[in-house]
Design an enzyme around this catalytic site. Structure first.
Site, mmCIF file in Angstrom:
data_model
loop_
_atom_site.group_PDB
_atom_site.id
_atom_site.type_symbol
_atom_site.label_atom_id
_atom_site.label_comp_id
_atom_site.label_asym_id
_atom_site.label_seq_id
_atom_site.Cartn_x
_atom_site.Cartn_y
_atom_site.Cartn_z
ATOM 1 N N SER A 106 89.402 -13.705 -14.240
ATOM 2 C CA SER A 106 89.982 -12.505 -13.558
ATOM 3 C C SER A 106 91.640 -13.575 -12.185
ATOM 4 C CB SER A 106 88.925 -12.457 -12.356
ATOM 5 O OG SER A 106 88.617 -11.167 -13.192
ATOM 6 N N SER A 112 82.396 -17.831 -12.836
ATOM 7 C CA SER A 112 81.062 -18.209 -12.877
ATOM 8 C C SER A 112 80.981 -20.536 -13.183
ATOM 9 C CB SER A 112 80.386 -17.081 -13.308
ATOM 10 O OG SER A 112 80.088 -16.549 -12.787
ATOM 11 N N GLU A 165 80.838 -10.175 -23.367
ATOM 12 C CA GLU A 165 80.298 -10.256 -21.801
ATOM 13 C C GLU A 165 79.538 -8.573 -21.951
ATOM 14 O OE1 GLU A 165 82.388 -10.712 -17.416
ATOM 15 O OE2 GLU A 165 83.502 -9.966 -18.993
ATOM 16 N N GLU A 172 84.318 2.042 -12.037
ATOM 17 C CA GLU A 172 85.560 2.684 -12.027
ATOM 18 C C GLU A 172 86.199 2.683 -13.449
ATOM 19 O OE1 GLU A 172 85.043 2.095 -7.809
ATOM 20 O OE2 GLU A 172 84.797 0.612 -9.541
#
Length: 407
Positions: A133, A165, A248, A378
């Site tokens: 990300s 993370s 994931e 979404e």
């Protein structure tokens, strides 16, 4: 599809073996720690626990034996996970590395890379993180701007990642970069292994409203990575990333370990009074909310059982993980918010004497992140709509445009 809730004879034997080993070796983790471990202690305990699991044959359960794994079925891994969830053992530090990163490494890496990294990760010597990300590329992962430019036998990386993370505790990571901005965004990506201690890598912790700092910003300034540490072909980064994302989604699709459920709501409602002075459990609106939580919890459990039943037959599960994740995160958020409202001022005061209330506070704060991690609500609804229900695809006007022309 008929669901079978019972273990086969072989599954029952494996469960008994795993339970016996855990009873003997995880006794100190029957209850959560009295106070959170500091980072160094958490890392030490996590590495020791991972090594113990490796030596006992409970690490890499589904991995090929050639990669140091056990070569067993997904059901074996699920059974062990169910048994380990009865304890509070420190396994989270390796969930990303062993659950997402290393399977990508041994699927797309060279034999030399596999030999160097896989075994050390499995035994718990090295920690990994996933660098995907970016500030302008979260749900639209293919919109990343971190670039990698070829320079001889190396690649030079510049850019920024966010929400990474355990980056502050990691030795290595897998990073997806843009290597060709002149082609459509999904085609100009490549993935690399990066040393998190290399010159030019800066990790900055993000302070969370919970008081923790599990996520990080990571900045790359002129970071050099050898071409031998590329995963997959140049330009195949999206294909490689899908391997990671598949793992994931599997990892975050179920209900988190030790998350509070409807039983917690019932206990809380019996211990607080409604405005009329009666126990809150007697109020019809409270009972309805508890019933709704029970229905959602049971629905999640049964949906997961569909996946387990498919796996037990050697079949691939359907869209259960995407469906379950959408429901899990929203249910956690709604249930925790209602519980904290029910508790009144105590619900928003930390450091209290009620461990269940503290668990609900943590669940409330974490559930918002769970609705983003592993694919936002979404995005998952789009996946369900298009791939399960067969509805028309969302408009993607930049899909076939060169990235540097569409930006």
């Amino acid at each position: 599809m008929t669901m079978d809730f019972n273990d086969t004879a072989q599954d029952a034997e494996y469960r008994a073996k795993a339970r016996g080993w855990l009873e003997e070796n995880a006794a100190e983790y029957r209850s959560p720690p009295a106070s959170p471990w500091k980072l160094d202690e958490f890392i030490r305990r996590s590495k020791a626990w991972q090594k113990a699991k490796y030596e006992a044959g409970y690490a890499g359960i589904t991995w090929p034996k050639a990669m140091g794994g056990q070569g067993l079925s997904p059901m074996h891994s699920i059974i062990y996970g169910q048994e380990e969830s009865r304890f509070h053992a420190p396994s989270g530090l390796f969930s990303i590395g062993l659950g997402m990163c290393i399977p990508t490494v041994f699927t797309h890496g060279s034999p030399e890379v596999i030999q160097r990294y896989v075994a050390k990760a499995l035994v718990g010597e090295e920690v990994w993180c996933q660098l995907f990300s970016e500030p302008a590329a979260g749900s639209d992962l293919a919109g990343i701007r971190t670039k990698a430019v070829k320079d001889g036998d190396d690649w030079v990386i510049d850019g920024q990642k966010v929400w990474t993370s355990f980056a502050h505790a990691s030795d290595f990571g897998i990073v997806v970069c843009r290597t060709d901005p002149g082609v459509p965004k999904h085609k100009g990506l490549s993935m690399f292994i990066v040393d998190m201690k290399a010159p030019g890598v800066e990790v900055r912790g993000i302070k969370q409203m919970s008081g923790g700092s599990d996520f990080n910003e990571v900045f790359f300034t002129g970071v050099r990575i050898a071409d031998t540490h590329r995963l997959g072909a140049v330009g195949d980064g999206w294909k490689v990333a899908l391997t990671t994302l598949m793992h994931e989604r599997l990892a975050v699709g179920g209900k988190p370990r030790h998350a509070p459920g409807y039983q917690t709501l019932m206990t809380l409602a019996k211990g607080v009074d409604a405005p009329n002075g009666q126990p809150a459990i007697e109020a019809s609106d409270v009972r309805q909310r508890i019933a709704a939580s029970y229905i959602a919890d049971e629905g999640i459990k049964l949906t997961q059982m569909r996946a387990l039943s498919a796996l037990s037959r050697g079949q691939m599960p359907g869209p259960e993980q995407s469906i379950a994740k959408v429901v899990v995160a929203k249910t956690m958020q709604d249930m925790s918010a209602f519980a904290l409202d029910l508790a009144g001022r105590d619900g928003f005061m930390t450091g209290g004497a009620d461990p269940e209330l503290e668990k609900l506070q943590g669940s409330y704060l974490w559930s918002a992140g769970l609705r983003i991690a592993g694919g936002t609500d979404e995005i998952l609804r789009n996946i369900i709509a298009e791939r399960v229900l067969g509805l028309p695809g969302d408009l993607r006007p930049d899909k076939d445009k060169p990235f540097n022309a569409a930006a």
